[in-house]
Write a protein that holds these residues in place. Structure first.
Motif, PDB file in Angstrom:
ATOM      1  N   GLY A 266       0.824  -1.191   0.000  1.00  0.00           N
ATOM      2  CA  GLY A 266       0.000   0.000   0.000  1.00  0.00           C
ATOM      3  C   GLY A 266       0.865   1.250   0.000  1.00  0.00           C
ATOM      4  N   LEU A 267       0.231   2.392   0.023  1.00  0.00           N
ATOM      5  CA  LEU A 267       0.985   3.653   0.055  1.00  0.00           C
ATOM      6  C   LEU A 267       1.738   3.764   1.379  1.00  0.00           C
ATOM      7  N   GLY A 268       2.946   4.302   1.274  1.00  0.00           N
ATOM      8  CA  GLY A 268       3.747   4.477   2.493  1.00  0.00           C
ATOM      9  C   GLY A 268       4.935   3.533   2.545  1.00  0.00           C
ATOM     10  N   VAL A 269       5.496   3.437   3.744  1.00  0.00           N
ATOM     11  CA  VAL A 269       6.728   2.649   3.948  1.00  0.00           C
ATOM     12  C   VAL A 269       6.371   1.276   4.499  1.00  0.00           C
ATOM     13  N   TRP A 304      12.547   3.485  11.277  1.00  0.00           N
ATOM     14  CA  TRP A 304      11.359   4.139  10.716  1.00  0.00           C
ATOM     15  C   TRP A 304      10.461   4.557  11.865  1.00  0.00           C
ATOM     16  N   LYS A 305      10.135   5.852  11.906  1.00  0.00           N
ATOM     17  CA  LYS A 305       9.290   6.397  12.959  1.00  0.00           C
ATOM     18  C   LYS A 305       7.932   6.736  12.334  1.00  0.00           C
ATOM     19  N   LYS A 310       9.040   9.670   9.471  1.00  0.00           N
ATOM     20  CA  LYS A 310      10.424   9.907   9.045  1.00  0.00           C
ATOM     21  C   LYS A 310      11.306   8.750   9.486  1.00  0.00           C
ATOM     22  N   PHE A 311      12.487   8.686   8.888  1.00  0.00           N
ATOM     23  CA  PHE A 311      13.534   7.756   9.323  1.00  0.00           C
ATOM     24  C   PHE A 311      14.479   8.541  10.222  1.00  0.00           C
ATOM     25  N   LYS A 312      14.881   7.919  11.323  1.00  0.00           N
ATOM     26  CA  LYS A 312      15.805   8.584  12.242  1.00  0.00           C
ATOM     27  C   LYS A 312      17.010   7.665  12.486  1.00  0.00           C
ATOM     28  N   SER A 322       9.948  10.352   4.486  1.00  0.00           N
ATOM     29  CA  SER A 322       9.416   9.021   4.165  1.00  0.00           C
ATOM     30  C   SER A 322       9.937   8.480   2.837  1.00  0.00           C
ATOM     31  N   GLU A 323      10.543   9.336   2.022  1.00  0.00           N
ATOM     32  CA  GLU A 323      11.123   8.861   0.762  1.00  0.00           C
ATOM     33  C   GLU A 323      12.640   8.725   0.865  1.00  0.00           C
ATOM     34  N   GLY A 324      13.179   8.895   2.086  1.00  0.00           N
ATOM     35  CA  GLY A 324      14.615   8.704   2.288  1.00  0.00           C
ATOM     36  C   GLY A 324      15.440   9.918   1.967  1.00  0.00           C
ATOM     37  N   ILE A 325      14.812  11.087   1.889  1.00  0.00           N
ATOM     38  CA  ILE A 325      15.553  12.318   1.602  1.00  0.00           C
ATOM     39  C   ILE A 325      15.999  12.936   2.928  1.00  0.00           C
ATOM     40  N   ASN A 326      17.292  13.168   3.049  1.00  0.00           N
ATOM     41  CA  ASN A 326      17.810  13.698   4.315  1.00  0.00           C
ATOM     42  C   ASN A 326      17.386  15.140   4.498  1.00  0.00           C
ATOM     43  N   PHE A 327      17.080  15.464   5.774  1.00  0.00           N
ATOM     44  CA  PHE A 327      16.697  16.856   6.042  1.00  0.00           C
ATOM     45  C   PHE A 327      17.279  17.362   7.347  1.00  0.00           C
TER      46      PHE A 327
END
Ligand code: FES
Length: 375
Positions: A266-269, A304-305, A310-312, A322-327
């Motif tokens: 489904g949509l999402g991670v 994955w949070k 987001k990923f932390k 959620s797409e793995g882009i660092n911020f």
């Protein structure tokens, strides 16, 4: 030594000295023997006999000479002048040319016996309460034939004759053990000094090392321990040698694998393949791609949070959307994406050996063919 010699005369007293035949004795052994005699009130060894002991010769009374007197020492009353000795004819020793059962058993073994090995065997028999070997056994095992009549030395006869004439002045001489007696009893004489390791008591008493076939139980256990160690050592090295020829392979999971159909996600991670393949499957409207779960800072696996979407990274705090882009954090670029394509059966085929990156300050490869599936 002269002072010691002035106190007594060594005549027929073996003390703690090894019986003849014996090796040359050094000064410390002789000095210890003299001290022992002094303590025990035994006649001291004369200077002449000391010299004989040093060069490995028989003492005067062992050769059959009259006891040697130390310089200035009062001569004991037991001298030929006090009681002229009558020459004693050699007394025949009763012997039999027949081996005892024990001797016959040893003879059958075919082993070449020495005096020391016979002495060790006698000691073993004594410990185990076995019948001792007879003189005939000893002589035949040594290859000397049946024992001949043992002549009594004239000097010894003289001593024997003199002894009753002066009972108070002369100390009775200790009976001199012959080699065969030493071998037969195994305990004819006490040690001089410390017996060497590996020598039996009787062999040490005889002044010779035990080199025979039969050792004490301690010897046998020691040999067994040594051989066990040698065999274990060789076996270990043999195993290591053959292990060398086996391939050093590292079994890792394949880098190419199927994760099911695109419609399964489904949509999402989706994190269900994180443990097994270190990937997340990410679906956005119109696209499905696979993120390789490795922080681009120093390689930790981010978490994955879902509540924060987001990923932390737990190592240094880098954050990815959620797409793995660092911020946030020290991560220099987005997380890489694995190659995806449809397998002939319609499942999604992932290849983590082919990664698509978006290097910092450079063009992104996330839109390259194979970096995503259109869904
Ligand atoms: Fe992920 Fe350092 S390894 S932030």
């Amino acid at each position: 030594m002269a002072d010691d010699g002035a106190k007594a005369v060594a005549g027929g007293e073996l003390g703690r000295l090894p019986a003849w035949p014996r090796k040359p004795l050094n000064n410390s052994v002789i000095a210890a023997e003299q001290a022992h005699r002094k303590r025990s009130g035994l006649p001291l060894i004369s200077d002449e006999d000391v010299e004989a002991l040093k060069v490995g010769q028989q003492m005067s009374w062992e050769r059959g000479d009259a006891p040697a007197a130390a310089p200035g020492a009062p001569v004991a009353a037991a001298t030929p002048s006090a009681a002229p000795p009558a020459p004693a004819p050699a007394a025949p020793v009763a012997s039999s040319a027949t081996l005892s059962p024990a001797g016959a058993e040893l003879m059958k073994g075919g082993f070449k016996w020495s005096k020391s090995s016979i002495a060790a065997e006698q000691a073993r028999r004594k410990r185990n309460n076995l019948p001792a070997l007879t003189d005939t056994d000893v002589a035949l095992l040594l290859g000397e034939g049946p024992p001949a009549a043992a002549p009594i030395a004239p000097a010894a006869a003289a001593q024997a004759a003199a002894r009753p004439a002066a009972p108070a002045a002369a100390r009775p001489a200790a009976p001199m053990p012959t080699v065969s007696q030493v071998a037969r009893t195994g305990t004819a004489t006490k040690y001089v000094g410390t017996p060497a390791v590996g020598t039996s008591k009787a062999a040490a008493a005889g002044g010779v090392a035990s080199t025979g076939m039969i050792g004490t139980e301690a010897d046998i256990n020691r040999r067994r321990l040594v051989w066990t160690g040698v065999v274990a050592f060789l076996a270990t090295w043999l195993l290591a040698f053959f292990r060398f020829f086996l391939p050093r392979t590292l079994f890792e999971p394949s880098t190419v694998f199927k994760i099911g159909y695109a419609s399964d996600f489904g949509l999402g991670v989706d994190t269900k393949f994180q443990q097994k393949f270190r990937i997340w499957v990410d679906r956005v409207p119109g696209r499905l791609f696979v993120i390789y779960a490795k922080c681009t800072h120093l390689g930790c696996t981010p978490d994955w949070k879902p509540s924060e979407n987001k990923f932390k990274c737990p190592c240094h705090g880098s954050g990815y959307d959620s797409e793995g882009i660092n911020f946030e954090g020290p991560a220099p670029r987005p997380m890489d994406r694995a190659h995806v394509e449809l397998a002939p059966d319609g499942q999604v085929l992932v290849d983590v050996s082919r990664l698509y990156q978006w290097p910092k300050g450079q063009a992104s490869h996330f839109d390259d063919q194979g970096a995503f599936l259109s869904v």
